[in-house]
Design a protein around this motif. Structure first.
Motif, PDB file in Angstrom:
ATOM      1  N   UNK A 305       0.820  -1.213   0.000  1.00  0.00           N
ATOM      2  CA  UNK A 305       0.000   0.000   0.000  1.00  0.00           C
ATOM      3  C   UNK A 305       0.856   1.266   0.000  1.00  0.00           C
ATOM      4  N   UNK A 306       0.417   2.257  -0.767  1.00  0.00           N
ATOM      5  CA  UNK A 306       1.057   3.575  -0.801  1.00  0.00           C
ATOM      6  C   UNK A 306      -0.019   4.639  -0.705  1.00  0.00           C
ATOM      7  N   UNK A 307       0.156   5.564   0.229  1.00  0.00           N
ATOM      8  CA  UNK A 307      -0.787   6.672   0.405  1.00  0.00           C
ATOM      9  C   UNK A 307      -0.163   7.960  -0.120  1.00  0.00           C
ATOM     10  N   UNK A 308      -0.890   8.643  -1.005  1.00  0.00           N
ATOM     11  CA  UNK A 308      -0.474   9.961  -1.487  1.00  0.00           C
ATOM     12  C   UNK A 308      -1.587  10.967  -1.186  1.00  0.00           C
ATOM     13  N   UNK A 309      -1.184  12.162  -0.786  1.00  0.00           N
ATOM     14  CA  UNK A 309      -2.141  13.197  -0.392  1.00  0.00           C
ATOM     15  C   UNK A 309      -1.853  14.474  -1.171  1.00  0.00           C
ATOM     16  N   UNK A 310      -2.907  15.132  -1.632  1.00  0.00           N
ATOM     17  CA  UNK A 310      -2.762  16.401  -2.342  1.00  0.00           C
ATOM     18  C   UNK A 310      -3.821  17.371  -1.851  1.00  0.00           C
ATOM     19  N   UNK A 311      -3.536  18.654  -1.983  1.00  0.00           N
ATOM     20  CA  UNK A 311      -4.459  19.704  -1.548  1.00  0.00           C
ATOM     21  C   UNK A 311      -4.843  20.596  -2.718  1.00  0.00           C
ATOM     22  N   UNK A 312      -6.120  20.889  -2.831  1.00  0.00           N
ATOM     23  CA  UNK A 312      -6.627  21.755  -3.905  1.00  0.00           C
ATOM     24  C   UNK A 312      -6.232  23.206  -3.633  1.00  0.00           C
ATOM     25  N   UNK A 313      -5.634  23.854  -4.623  1.00  0.00           N
ATOM     26  CA  UNK A 313      -5.202  25.238  -4.480  1.00  0.00           C
ATOM     27  C   UNK A 313      -6.281  26.198  -4.986  1.00  0.00           C
TER      28      UNK A 313
END
Length: 313
Positions: A305-313
């Motif tokens: 498993x790999x978790x990636x997180x991004x935030x909307x600008x």
């Protein structure tokens, strides 16, 4: 069937705390795009403010039944029986585009789906060769294998499973189906094993082929592309996207999407552009997160498993 579905097939939620912690500030509208058996949803609900809303998606009728039980207990839960590729469309219908604080996606099959032989995902236990996330829609793996051309089958095994011996395995499957229909998981697994000239004896020789067929049957990568693009319109400014992937194809798609949105559109070389005028739609939040050694010890399925997180600008 009586009692909770969790009593039938236990599900160990992967990267549970890491994923929920990434979805701050726990107030507003959140989406669990892959409800499964509700592990992430339940922890998220324990942190969400009373006025918040959690919208959960799943194709699987058994998962939806579990989600409806949770909704009966907690009025903040809204249940939608659909794949997450429909997320943008469903949010638009509800007037929620650009208003969502967080999206959670836990890709692939859940432990109950793998462990329930009747679903046809596993090469370890015999069952009907189905592999559909929603058994009530689409074409089963058995029906597809019965008619697919050898060249197309080989291409699917190579593209979605990274199977080096895809052509040899495809030929073996086609020859076997001429003798008798391939209708069960162990039947297909044995054909693949006999067709496979070399494999890592720590891993079943049918592992990659079953993965490839499942991904193709369910259109998983196309759905992933759709939900990633849709997240740009669904999330509000500052809203976060958290995605758990389990194989390199998924993770590569998520990583490239986040990188592309963080870089902004490609511009002609040498064009003078101010940094502030570049249309960046997202930023990566931290680095990719893997399961700890302690989690892998408890739940071996978390090792990939790999978790990636991004935030909307």
């Amino acid at each position: 069937m009586t009692g909770s579905l969790n009593d039938q097939f236990l599900h160990e939620t992967v990267l549970l705390h890491e994923t929920v912690e990434a979805l701050l500030p726990y107030s507003g509208i959140y989406i669990d795009g892959t409800f499964g058996r509700g592990g992430h949803s339940r922890l998220l609900l324990s942190k969400l403010s009373p006025e918040s809303t959690l919208i959960v998606f799943d194709k699987d009728p058994l998962a939806i039944a579990e989600a409806k039980r949770l909704a009966a207990e907690d009025g903040r839960v809204v249940v939608i029986q659909a794949g997450f590729a429909q997320m943008q469309q469903e949010m638009e219908a509800r007037g929620l585009l650009g208003k969502v604080n967080g999206i959670l996606l836990d890709l692939g099959v859940s432990s109950p789906q793998l462990d329930d032989a009747s679903r046809g995902f596993s090469f370890k236990a015999d069952g009907p060769l189905d592999m559909r996330m929603n058994p009530e829609a689409g074409v089963s793996a058995a029906d597809w294998i019965a008619s697919v051309r050898e060249e197309e089958l080989a291409d699917v095994l190579f593209k979605y499973g990274d199977e080096r011996f895809s052509r040899r395995i495809a030929k073996g499957i086609v020859l076997a189906r001429e003798r008798q229909p391939i209708t069960t998981t162990l039947q297909l697994a044995e054909i693949i094993k006999e067709s496979h000239p070399k494999w890592d004896h720590k891993k079943h020789p049918a592992t990659k082929s079953f993965q490839a067929i499942r991904i193709f049957i369910n259109g998983e990568l196309d759905e992933l592309d759709a939900v990633l693009e849709g997240s740009l319109k669904v999330l509000k400014q500052g809203g976060r996207l958290a995605v758990i992937s389990f194989h390199s194809l998924e993770d590569r798609a998520v990583k490239q999407f986040i990188r592309l949105q963080a870089q902004g559109p490609e511009l002609p070389p040498g064009l003078p552009v101010m940094e502030s005028s570049i249309d960046r739609k997202m930023r990566a939040v931290g680095k990719a997160i893997k399961a700890t050694a302690q989690e892998v010890k408890v739940n071996v399925r978390s090792r990939s498993a790999t978790l990636r997180v991004a935030e909307r600008l």
